[in-house]
Scaffold this active site. Sequence first.
Site, PDB file in Angstrom:
ATOM      1  N   ASP A  35       0.808  -1.222   0.000  1.00  0.00           N
ATOM      2  CA  ASP A  35       0.000   0.000   0.000  1.00  0.00           C
ATOM      3  C   ASP A  35       0.840   1.269   0.000  1.00  0.00           C
ATOM      4  O   ASP A  35       2.005   1.270   0.403  1.00  0.00           O
ATOM      5  CB  ASP A  35      -0.896   0.027   1.234  1.00  0.00           C
ATOM      6  CG  ASP A  35      -2.103  -0.879   1.111  1.00  0.00           C
ATOM      7  OD1 ASP A  35      -2.151  -1.687   0.168  1.00  0.00           O
ATOM      8  OD2 ASP A  35      -2.992  -0.799   1.983  1.00  0.00           O
ATOM      9  N   HIS A  91      -5.953   3.197  -4.214  1.00  0.00           N
ATOM     10  CA  HIS A  91      -5.884   3.444  -2.771  1.00  0.00           C
ATOM     11  C   HIS A  91      -6.187   4.912  -2.470  1.00  0.00           C
ATOM     12  O   HIS A  91      -5.690   5.464  -1.481  1.00  0.00           O
ATOM     13  CB  HIS A  91      -4.501   3.063  -2.259  1.00  0.00           C
ATOM     14  CG  HIS A  91      -4.424   2.814  -0.779  1.00  0.00           C
ATOM     15  ND1 HIS A  91      -5.408   2.161  -0.069  1.00  0.00           N
ATOM     16  CD2 HIS A  91      -3.456   3.129   0.133  1.00  0.00           C
ATOM     17  CE1 HIS A  91      -5.063   2.081   1.205  1.00  0.00           C
ATOM     18  NE2 HIS A  91      -3.884   2.680   1.353  1.00  0.00           N
ATOM     19  N   HIS A 131      -4.865   9.524   0.385  1.00  0.00           N
ATOM     20  CA  HIS A 131      -4.902   8.683   1.582  1.00  0.00           C
ATOM     21  C   HIS A 131      -5.690   9.326   2.731  1.00  0.00           C
ATOM     22  O   HIS A 131      -5.237   9.351   3.883  1.00  0.00           O
ATOM     23  CB  HIS A 131      -3.479   8.352   2.039  1.00  0.00           C
ATOM     24  CG  HIS A 131      -3.380   7.084   2.842  1.00  0.00           C
ATOM     25  ND1 HIS A 131      -3.687   7.028   4.184  1.00  0.00           N
ATOM     26  CD2 HIS A 131      -3.019   5.829   2.489  1.00  0.00           C
ATOM     27  CE1 HIS A 131      -3.500   5.801   4.631  1.00  0.00           C
ATOM     28  NE2 HIS A 131      -3.100   5.046   3.615  1.00  0.00           N
ATOM     29  N   HIS A 150       3.675  -2.466   3.148  1.00  0.00           N
ATOM     30  CA  HIS A 150       3.729  -1.118   2.589  1.00  0.00           C
ATOM     31  C   HIS A 150       5.040  -0.886   1.856  1.00  0.00           C
ATOM     32  O   HIS A 150       6.095  -1.345   2.309  1.00  0.00           O
ATOM     33  CB  HIS A 150       3.565  -0.073   3.690  1.00  0.00           C
ATOM     34  CG  HIS A 150       2.243  -0.129   4.385  1.00  0.00           C
ATOM     35  ND1 HIS A 150       1.965  -1.047   5.386  1.00  0.00           N
ATOM     36  CD2 HIS A 150       1.103   0.602   4.218  1.00  0.00           C
ATOM     37  CE1 HIS A 150       0.720  -0.877   5.802  1.00  0.00           C
ATOM     38  NE2 HIS A 150       0.175   0.115   5.118  1.00  0.00           N
TER      39      HIS A 150
END
Length: 275
Positions: free
Chosen positions: A95, A146, A150, A240
């Site tokens: 991510d 995503h 964020h 990540h």
Amino acid sequence: MKKDQLLTRRAALLAGGVGAAATAGVLTAVTGDVPAGSGPAAGAQARSPRSASAYRLQPLTGYGPPHAAPRRTLVRREPLLRVSGRGRTIVLTFDDGPDPRYTPDVLDTLAEYDVRAMFFVCGEMAADSRGLLSRMTDEGHVVGNHTWSHPLLTRLTRRQIRREMERTSEVIEETCGERPEWFRAPYGAWNRATFQIGAELGMEPLAWTLDTLDWTTPGTRSIVRRVENGAAPGVVVLSHDAGGDRSQSVRALRRYLPGLLDSGYRVTVPRRHYA
């Protein structure tokens, strides 16, 4: 928001019980294309480790390219948590990237072992690293949405949520040649609007089964241990490649990936099921 500020934001969210932590603990399976009953979604930063047996749930999706053109995307009430496949399959997801400091090393390791993964990218990061986005696609990885910056989607209006998703899908399509088929809510914070808008944009919501907690920078050995202890058929692993110092994540991948393969796991990416 700067990506290196995500760690502080995540810690604050956990302390307040917001987002992913507020939706942790539900691992009820969903079969076929029928959504599971209502209830909290998958947790992003689950605090208590689960045994491997906790992950042995009814699988949700298969593998390989779709056999037919998509018709419509189901509006779900909770995200998909795990996948199915032949034998001991497992999915690695990364991510918050791409980040030119860490993503190339992740891609190099995946290429060395000839495995595919999923990258849930943030639009503002992807727009500045289109070469990495192209490389992901060229090397057979799945690029997911995503959001753009964020944010905590549960605090945004529907219009703001749509804009966050649309802008990122546009960058992915412009760079990779096709729109993303998967999305993941930042912090694991899902609500009805995110599922509806995601479906309208042709994307399925994918969460995860096993959180490496690498975002807390617990140490390379700790990340490796979580993957080794939590690995089981159908597990979706969350790591990540951006959002802070991800050097531990890079080193951990180099250690646990060959171990997974030697243990008989098939690291792969999911196939969409269309309604």
